[in-house]
Design an enzyme around this catalytic site. Sequence first.
Site, PDB file in Angstrom:
ATOM      1  N   GLU A   1       0.710  -1.201   0.084  1.00 23.47           N
ATOM      2  CA  GLU A   1      -0.151   0.131  -0.136  1.00 23.47           C
ATOM      3  C   GLU A   1       0.774   1.256   0.058  1.00 23.47           C
ATOM      4  OE1 GLU A   1      -2.673   0.348   3.005  1.00 23.47           O
ATOM      5  OE2 GLU A   1      -3.938   1.977   2.095  1.00 23.47           O
ATOM      6  N   ASP A   2       1.851   1.406   0.849  1.00 19.83           N
ATOM      7  CA  ASP A   2       2.558   2.329   0.847  1.00 19.83           C
ATOM      8  C   ASP A   2       4.082   2.719   0.163  1.00 19.83           C
ATOM      9  OD1 ASP A   2       0.742   3.079   2.726  1.00 19.83           O
ATOM     10  OD2 ASP A   2       1.785   2.526   4.741  1.00 19.83           O
TER      11      ASP A   2
END
Length: 731
Positions: free
Chosen positions: A95-96
């Site tokens: 996600e990051d």
Amino acid sequence: MNSQQIQGFQPENMQIYPKRFQLLLRKMYQYHNNIESDAPLLYKAYKFAENAHKTQFRRSGEPYFEHVFETGMILAELSMDTTSVIAGFLHDVVEDTNISSNTIAEEFSPVVAELVLGVTKIGGIKFDSNQERQAENFLKMFLSVAQDIRVLVIKFADRLHNMRTLYSLPVIKQRRIAIETRDVYAPLASRLGMYSLKMEFEDLAFQYLEPEYYKALDKQIRSQHDEMERYIARFSDTIQDILKKKGIQTKIYGRIKHHFSIHRKMLRQNKKFEEIFDILAIRVIVPEESDCYAALGHIHSHFVMIPERFRDFINVPKQNGYRSLHTTVIGLDKRLVEVQIRTADMHHSAEVGIAAHWKYKESKTGTDELEKQIKWLRELVEALKSDPTNDAEFMEMLKIDLFQDEIFVFTPNNDLIKLPNGATPLDFAFNVHTEVGLKCLGAKVNGRIMPLNSPLSSGDRVEIITSNNYNISYNWLSFVKTTKAINKIRKWLRQNEYEQSVKLGEEILEKGLRRLKMADRLKEAKERFADMGFQTLNLFYQALGKGDITMRDVVNRLFRAEEPSPESESDEGGLSGLLKRTVLRTPQGIRIQGIENMMVNLAKCCNPLPGDVIVGFITRGRGITIHRSECKNIPKLQIEQDRFIDVEWDISGGKKFVTHLKIICEDRRNMVYDITDIIKDAKTNMLGINFELEGEIGYGNVAIEVESVKHANRIIAKIQKIPGILNIERI
Ligand code: MN
């Protein structure tokens, strides 16, 4: 696990690892002693995550890596396996950062990649107070974890660390996350037996959601903290001595109950802190299961117990697998103390719940136990996938599964069945088997025949009596308590309604075309369901049967363009044009608005009686059929207005109607005689009676002639009073 074993753990080149990583390995070694061979891969994940997040910082200013490391650490403390801890380190990578799940699959394993993706997916789901959205999101969450429950455990660890560091977020975010933790994560953790997580979730959420209460309570607890600690130490020593003299080696942990549970007690009992007495609890850990009972006996012989507080969760574990003996005694200085007695394994399971099974994963029993405990989750997901219900229904089912207390009842073979509080013999029947539920006729509870809606109590022995036929009624939904029973009954009723609509639709099409002198087009009409916009012929019939479409629609769509027919136009298009607003009295005692020369029949499916609310349904070629307004055969939704007609009773008196009474009763001497006697005494004509026996239950049908609903109800009330009558209803 003792400290010697931990100290004995010296992986090769242990010194090459950073201190905190060594700590993680030690934690894991407590539960998985083959961890040495996994250390290099774990360390690879550790470095991988550190590197991936190296430019990122949390709001608090600390490196982002802190968060993912702590998540892995929590998983290690929960005794989760190497794969889970690795996925914990990597849970925010996809996600990051710009690292893909494919890379994770290649660098580690496809399973790790799946877990990370699963956690990422749940992370995107926001729970809020809107019931519909919440239901939908619960469902999404369950569907995504149904494949691998480790996804949920990793998400729990992630959430726990976020809660522990919640202070760094803006207040509005704090509240949203805390509410979600209290309402979604804590109950789920509890349902999965993860009590240490549950308590920490609850206390952290409490702290952010009700800071004033929390601070006040915390201050009160602190003010007595030292005194309570001394008391716990003194009481623990006393018990340890007592048991030691009897040859039972124990480890005793004392604690003050967690803030939120004291807070909840104060609210529920409407009491002040000083008035809550049982805020102390001790846990007595003994070597063997048999020691649990021995220890219990010795403790009870020294301290007075409160009988209603005693629970044997060893003999009868909770549905989430929790095992322990609970007793509350009047301890030293006449103080109430809760004592929990368990073995070390039980203790571990109670702390970490389903996570305990990864500790035993090498053995088959670990896997079986896990399957057993997440069965409810899988069943819920299966039920939802195969039979989508609406959101309110889903939340209702979920609440039953998440928030209700349990009772324990026995089958005739002494098998134990767990049911929610308030469950009935019918819930029991569905729990045994769907067919048993659908064919359930009656039940014996502790040897006595009881109505199907009587609430069961723990310890009841339940025996179900079935018939060869299905006996489902709408009424059942008003009292069953379990997800499974509700689901199966709804499904059956829906299915049945569907079949009836299909049958009715077929009839409407056939008769409709015949009336329009288009009987020769029937074959064509049946073949052209797709032109009507349906995927199958049955769906076409169903729409006709339910009244979603009319014969007019069918003719217009399929034939009208090519073959205008003014005759059927006036007929189909304007039934209201035929209404002459005359009032016609029929021989059947029905007043009909508007239409002359129509034949009137009373529907055989529901046998309406004067006093019933009725509707007329125009069946082309067969006149008007009168149904009770609640008759199941009337398509309820989207009523095709011009096929229904207002009718009312117009009885001059003396006219008799047939009604059928369905009776379920105990089998005893003279039962049928008692029933017929009442009918005779009421000067009512009996047209037929038919009883069958199924075990000790009799069920049958009595046909009588009555003047009105009132008349029928009088007789029903009298029959109901006969001893041994379990159920009577008009059909
Ligand atoms: Mn995270």
